[in-house]
Motif scaffolding. Structure first.
Motif, short mmCIF file in Angstrom:
data_model
loop_
_atom_site.label_atom_id
_atom_site.label_comp_id
_atom_site.label_asym_id
_atom_site.label_seq_id
_atom_site.Cartn_x
_atom_site.Cartn_y
_atom_site.Cartn_z
N SER A 1 0.92 -1.25 0.24
CA SER A 1 -0.38 0.11 -0.23
C SER A 1 0.69 1.32 0.06
CB SER A 1 -0.67 0.53 1.06
OG SER A 1 -0.33 0.22 2.53
N LEU A 2 2.75 1.36 0.81
CA LEU A 2 2.88 1.97 0.59
C LEU A 2 3.54 2.80 -1.43
CD1 LEU A 2 5.97 1.24 3.14
CD2 LEU A 2 4.02 3.44 2.86
N ASN A 3 3.54 3.88 -1.74
CA ASN A 3 4.29 4.49 -2.37
C ASN A 3 5.63 3.87 -3.08
OD1 ASN A 3 1.69 6.61 -3.12
ND2 ASN A 3 2.97 7.50 -1.99
N PRO A 4 5.61 3.55 -4.64
CA PRO A 4 6.83 2.65 -4.82
C PRO A 4 7.94 3.82 -5.01
CG PRO A 4 4.72 1.97 -6.59
CD PRO A 4 4.48 3.68 -5.26
N ASN A 5 9.11 3.25 -4.77
CA ASN A 5 10.36 4.14 -4.64
C ASN A 5 10.81 4.31 -5.68
OD1 ASN A 5 11.44 2.50 -1.96
ND2 ASN A 5 11.23 1.03 -2.55
N PHE A 6 10.19 3.83 -7.25
CA PHE A 6 10.85 4.27 -8.46
C PHE A 6 9.86 4.39 -9.55
CE2 PHE A 6 14.30 2.09 -5.82
CZ PHE A 6 15.41 3.17 -5.60
N GLY A 7 7.91 4.31 -8.61
CA GLY A 7 7.18 5.17 -9.64
C GLY A 7 6.53 3.65 -9.66
N THR A 8 4.83 4.78 -10.70
CA THR A 8 4.03 3.61 -10.58
C THR A 8 3.42 3.54 -12.01
OG1 THR A 8 2.90 3.10 -8.94
CG2 THR A 8 1.46 3.38 -11.16
N PHE A 9 3.95 2.85 -12.65
CA PHE A 9 3.98 2.85 -14.75
C PHE A 9 2.84 1.89 -15.10
CE2 PHE A 9 8.14 2.95 -12.88
CZ PHE A 9 8.41 4.36 -13.91
N SER A 10 2.11 2.39 -16.48
CA SER A 10 0.64 2.00 -16.94
C SER A 10 1.14 0.99 -18.37
CB SER A 10 -0.52 2.65 -16.83
OG SER A 10 -0.84 2.88 -15.26
#
Length: 146
Positions: free
Chosen positions: A26-35
């Motif tokens: 549930s934490l924000n990813p260290n290096f980003g979210t990608f779709s």
């Protein structure tokens, strides 16, 4: 006897819950979210990360190994069929993936010292890249449909 069985089942459920909550997706990813959608280009799609952390991935079971962080390194929202998720580094790295089905998938040394898992289905994939011997290392996470 029934009370003892229920108590044991309760302890087992608590123990499994502790293992499953060892990583906090549930934490924000260290290096980003990608779709990405099926047929994405470029393939492979890559993300630079720093592998490692202070949590022993073996707490998750499923043959997981390595030292990983609490938060995911990368989150992938994938709309498609089969996807391979791997990491490349000059160090010995491992990979831990929490799939859309809520299950944990892990790999070490798929290709030399580089890990890779191949999964199917659309949804959210939370990815941790670990270091086998502890510490940190520069790494590249890649996504490919090939």
């Amino acid at each position: 006897m029934i009370v003892r069985t229920v108590a044991c089942a309760g302890l087992a459920a608590l123990a499994m819950g502790a293992a499953a909550s060892a990583q906090n997706y549930s934490l924000n990813p260290n290096f980003g979210t990608f779709s990405l959608n099926a047929g994405f280009l470029p393939d492979p799609y890559t993300v630079n990360v720093v592998a490692g952390g202070n949590i022993n991935a073996s707490r998750l079971g499923s043959g997981c190994v390595g030292s990983i962080s609490d938060a995911p390194d990368v989150r992938l929202n994938f709309n498609g069929g089969r996807i391979s998720i791997g990491a490349e580094s000059t160090s010995d790295t491992t990979i831990v993936v929490n799939g859309p089905d809520g299950r944990w998938y892990c790999n070490d040394d798929f290709d030399g010292l580089n890990p890779r898992v191949t999964l199917s289905g659309s949804g959210q994939y939370d990815i941790w890249v670990g270091t086998y011997s502890g510490g940190t290392a520069q790494a590249v996470v890649y996504f490919t449909e090939f």
